[in-house]
Design an enzyme around this catalytic site. Structure first.
Site: not given
Ligand code: ATP
Ligand code: MG
Length: 455
Positions: A154, A140-141, A258, A133-137
Site C-alpha cells: 500500500k 494505492e494498493v 473503520d 489492485i485497488g485504490k482507497g482514500r
Molecule cells: N493485503 C492485501 N491483499 C490483497 N488485496 C488487498 C490487500 N490490501 C488491500 N487489498 C485490495 O486493495 C483495495 C484497496 O484497499 P484500500 O485499503 O487502499 O482501500 P479501501 O479499503 O477499498 O477503501 P478505503 O480504505 O479508502 O476506505 C482493497 O479493497 C482490496 O481489494
Molecule cells: Mg481499506
C-alpha cells in the site's frame, strides 16, 4: 644480549619504564661496544641506548598496523555499492526468511519499533511492483513480488503521511499478531530524484488473492459453513483487537473505527483478516486515556454508528469506540448473510442501506436514516428457516441497538458464532451419517430384491 657491569642499571631502567608506561620493553642491545675501561656510562646515555631502539621498534609496529588498516579500508571501499544501487538483500535480510517470518521477528523483538530502517529499505528496493489492485482514500494498493512471493504494497501519497504513520504504529503494537489480523510491516522508502530526495511511505503485507470481503461477496456466494467460518474469524479478529492483555507481553485494547467489508480480507482457506488500522485508537488502562490519532480522517459514513452520526458519542470513554465497532460489525454480518446460499436461495450483494441512501452518502443523509427514522437493514423472513441464518439475524439486531451500552460485545459475538459453528458441524455429521444409512439401506434392499428376483 650484551651483558656488562651496567646490566643491573639497564634492568632498573627497564623496570622503571615498565612501571611508568605499563609497556613491556624487551630490548636486546646488540653490537654496542663496551665503553672504555673506567669511562662508565651515565644513566642518560644508558636510557638513550635503550629508548632509541625501542622507540624505533614501536614506530615500526604502529606504521605496520596503519598500513594493514589502510589496506582493509581500501578493500571495503572497493566492495561498497553505490547507495542508489539495490543492496544485495541477502547481506541484510536472512536469505531463507519469508516476509511473514520477518514480520514475526519484528513483532517478537519486543521493541515494537519495527524493522531497522536499513532492512526496511533493502526489502522495499527488492520488491518488484506488478499490478495495481485497488485504490482507497489514502493510497494505492499494488501486488508486488519479493523473493518470488506475492506481497501487497500500500503506497501512501505523501500528504497522507499521518495515516501511514498511524497505521504503521498500530501494527507495531506488541502482541497484535493474530491469525485474523493482517500482519504488515511498514516501510519508509527513500528515493532520490535529481534535485533532492523524497520519501515514499509503504505498508507491505501478505497478499490475499481473494481481495477484500467486499470483492469476495460480490463474486461468490457462500455455504452455511463458509458463512460461519468467515463470521467467526471476523469476530475473533475484532475481539482480539478490543481485548486488553495485561503483562509484559500484553497489548492494549484497540478500537478499529473503520470496520467495513472493504477493510476485511479473505484468505485462501476461507477465513478472514481485519485490515486497515489507520484510524484505530489505543486505550491506556493505567491512565484511562485514549491516544486519539492526530489525524483528521473519519470512518466510512455508511458504516457509522448512530452516536457518531448525531455526535452524541462520549469521546472520553474507550468503551464508546468499541461499541461503535460492534454496530459496523453487525452491518458486515448482514452483507455476508445475504450471500449465504441455502438450497440455492440467496440474495444479491448489496451495501448496507443501499435502498435508503445514494452511493457516497453524506453524514446528514445517514443521520436521517439511522438516527431519525431509526431504520436498519432488512432481515429477510427466509432466514428464520435456517438455524445459522436465524442466529446471524439475531446477532445483527443486537449489534444495531440505538443504545450503545445494550449492544453485544465482540467476545459475546465470537462465542455465539462459535457455538453455531459446533451446531452446524454436528448437524452436517448427523446428515452425512443419515445419508450413509439410507445409501446402505438402498443397497441392502437392492440385494434383497435381486435375491427374491432369482426365485
Ligand atoms: N493485503 C492485501 N491483499 C490483497 N488485496 C488487498 C490487500 N490490501 C488491500 N487489498 C485490495 O486493495 C483495495 C484497496 O484497499 P484500500 O485499503 O487502499 O482501500 P479501501 O479499503 O477499498 O477503501 P478505503 O480504505 O479508502 O476506505 C482493497 O479493497 C482490496 O481489494
Ligand atoms: Mg481499506
Amino acid at each position: 644480549m650484551y651483558c656488562n657491569q651496567h646490566l643491573p642499571n639497564v634492568i632498573t631502567i627497564l623496570k622503571t619504564l615498565h612501571e611508568k608506561t605499563n609497556v613491556c620493553l624487551c630490548v636486546c642491545v646488540f653490537g654496542v661496544e663496551p665503553p672504555p675501561e673506567g669511562s662508565g656510562w651515565s644513566q642518560l646515555e644508558l636510557a638513550a641506548v635503550i629508548l632509541v631502539p625501542s622507540c624505533l621498534v614501536c614506530v615500526g609496529v604502529i606504521l605496520g598496523m596503519c598500513a594493514v588498516q589502510n589496506l582493509r579500508c581500501n578493500h571495503i571501499k572497493a566492495h561498497k555499492q553505490d547507495p542508489e544501487e539495490p543492496l544485495d538483500d541477502q547481506t541484510l535480510v536472512s536469505p531463507d526468511k519469508c516476509l511473514k517470518e520477518l514480520i514475526y521477528d519484528m513483532s517478537t523483538s519486543g521493541s515494537g519499533s519495527g524493522l531497522p530502517l536499513l532492512v526496511q529499505r533493502t526489502i522495499a528496493r527488492t520488491i518488484v511492483l506488478q499490478e495495481s489492485i485497488g485504490k482507497g482514500r489514502f493510497g494505492e494498493v499494488w501486488r508486488g513480488k519479493w523473493r518470488g512471493e506475492d506481497v501487497a504494497v500500500k503506497i501512501f501519497s505523501s500528504r497522507d503521511e499521518r495515516s501511514w504513520f498511524r497505521e504503521a504504529e498500530i501494527y507495531q503494537t506488541i502482541m497484535l499478531r493474530h491469525e485474523n489480523i493482517l500482519g504488515p510491516t511498514s516501510l519508509s522508502f527513500e528515493s532520490r530524484e535529481n534535485n533532492g530526495s523524497w520519501t515514499q511511505l509503504w505498508l507491505v503485507s501478505e497478499y490475499h488473492e481473494h481481495g477484500s470481503l467486499f470483492d469476495y461477496l460480490n463474486r461468490y456466494t457462500v455455504s452455511v459453513e463458509g458463512m460461519i467460518v468467515l463470521a467467526l474469524s471476523i469476530a475473533s479478529g475484532i475481539a482480539h483487537l478490543h481485548m486488553e492483555i495485561i503483562g509484559t507481553q500484553g497489548k492494549p485494547a484497540i478500537a478499529h473505527r473503520d470496520v467495513k467489508s472493504k477493510n476485511i480480507l479473505v484468505k485462501k482457506n476461507g477465513t478472514a483478516v481485519i485490515a486497515d488500522l489507520g484510524l484505530a485508537v489505543k486505550h491506556d488502562s493505567n491512565t484511562n486515556t485514549i491516544d486519539i490519532p492526530i489525524n483528521h480522517r473519519v470512518g466510512t459514513k455508511r458504516y457509522m454508528a448512530p452516536e457518531i452520526l448525531d455526535d452524541s458519542i462520549n469521546m472520553s470513554s474507550f468503551e464508546s469506540f468499541k461499541r461503535a465497532d460492534i454496530y459496523s460489525l453487525g452491518l458486515v454480518f448482514w452483507e455476508l448473510a445475504r450471500r449465504c446460499s441455502v438450497q440455492g436461495i440467496y440474495e444479491d450483494f448489496q451495501l448496507p442501506y443501499y435502498d435508503q441512501v445514494q452511493s457516497d452518502p453524506s453524514v446528514d443523509d445517514m443521520r436521517k436514516v439511522v438516527c431519525e427514522q431509526k431504520l436498519r437493514p432488512n432481515i429477510p423472513n427466509q432466514w428464520q428457516s435456517c438455524e445459522a441464518l436465524r442466529v446471524m439475524g439475531k446477532i445483527m439486531r443486537e449489534c444495531w441497538y440505538a443504545n450503545p451500552a445494550a449492544r453485544l460485545t465482540a467476545l459475546r459475538v465470537k462465542k455465539t458464532v462459535s457455538q453455531t459453528m459446533v451446531d452446524v458441524r454436528q448437524r452436517n455429521v448427523v446428515c452425512k451419517s443419515k445419508l450413509v444409512f439410507l445409501a446402505k439401506l438402498c443397497a441392502d434392499c437392492g440385494f434383497l430384491a435381486l435375491f427374491f428376483l432369482q426365485f
